[in-house]
Design an enzyme around this catalytic site. Structure first.
Site, PDB file in Angstrom:
ATOM      1  N   ASP A  10       0.873  -1.162   0.000  1.00 43.09           N
ATOM      2  CA  ASP A  10       0.000   0.000   0.000  1.00 43.09           C
ATOM      3  C   ASP A  10       0.922   1.227   0.000  1.00 43.09           C
ATOM      4  OD1 ASP A  10      -2.280   1.715   0.591  1.00 43.09           O
ATOM      5  OD2 ASP A  10      -1.468   1.808   2.626  1.00 43.09           O
TER       6      ASP A  10
HETATM    7 MG   LIG Z   1      -2.901   3.221   3.512  1.00 43.63          MG
END
Ligand SMILES: [Mg+2]
Length: 239
Positions: A10
């Site tokens: 991420d």
């Molecule tokens: Mg994040």
């Protein structure tokens, strides 16, 4: 010790400090509106924004609705009617300027990219995310970048991960790990997609869900060296 080959990272609050980018962008936006951003307004914005993104993650509203209404809702709290779409666009352009790295992120990714196949999986605006990833110096270290806007789906949807997996050569679920700070997007998504998950939880928040169970939980990126069985070498980064 599991032998991972593919790591899905991420971006926001995992490798890049989203809070810092957000602060700067909000300050610039308010300045332009001839208003001074107070802590209360910032908190109000965070509440509105998080609520909208949660609704988006659950498939209740579209990405455009999030981007086009968060500022009209915010300014309405202060009795002002604004063009939410226009302010949203300005905010995105300011946000794209922020690419502060999380401590140790560039060193970690530099080390890992020689040993693993690294990919970015991020929800958000494609143009903004690409610019931030480029400007931070992370871009050349990844084999691919998957932004929700380009895939038509978003984390935690299984379809998002199906799309990603289909693009990765010699993909193996068993040898893939997703690393992220969001239980509802990264960890739930990884779980739905049938891969191992690593939750970065710097503030040691309680996991108040009973259904989302990360494979690993860490407080800092540096703990990944141990999980991945990689030696942390002293290296020089040329900024
Ligand atoms: Mg994040």
């Amino acid at each position: 010790m599991k032998n991972y080959q593919t790591l899905l990272f991420d971006i926001d609050d995992t490798l890049l400090d989203f809070g810092a980018a957000e602060n700067l962008a909000l300050r610039m936006l308010f300045e332009e509106q001839k208003m001074v951003l107070t802590d209360e307004m910032k908190a109000q914005y965070i509440t509105i924004n998080q609520g909208l993104w949660r609704a988006f993650e659950e498939g209740e509203i579209s990405r455009d609705e999030v981007l086009n209404t968060r500022f009209s809702l915010l300014f309405l709290e202060y009795g002002q009617e604004v063009d939410g779409k226009l302010l949203g666009e300005k905010y995105s352009s300011y946000l794209a300027e922020g690419h502060q790295l999380i401590d140790g992120a560039l060193e970690l990714i530099t080390e890992l990219h020689t040993k693993f196949d690294l990919y970015i999986v991020t929800n958000g605006d494609s143009k903004t995310q690409y610019k931030r990833i480029h400007d931070s110096g992370l871009y050349p270290l990844f084999k691919g970048i998957f932004v929700s806007e380009d895939t038509g789906f978003q984390k935690p949807m299984k379809e998002f991960f199906d799309y990603v997996f289909a693009q990765i050569p010699q993909f193996s679920r068993e040898q893939t790990l997703i690393i992220g700070d969001s239980l509802s997007a990264d960890i739930k998504g990884g779980q739905l997609a049938g891969i191992d998950t690593c939750w970065i939880n710097p503030k040691q928040k309680t996991n108040d869900t009973s259904s989302i169970v990360p494979t690993y939980q860490i407080q800092k990126l540096v703990e990944l060296y141990r999980i991945l069985n990689v030696e942390k070498k002293p290296i020089t980064i040329n900024h």
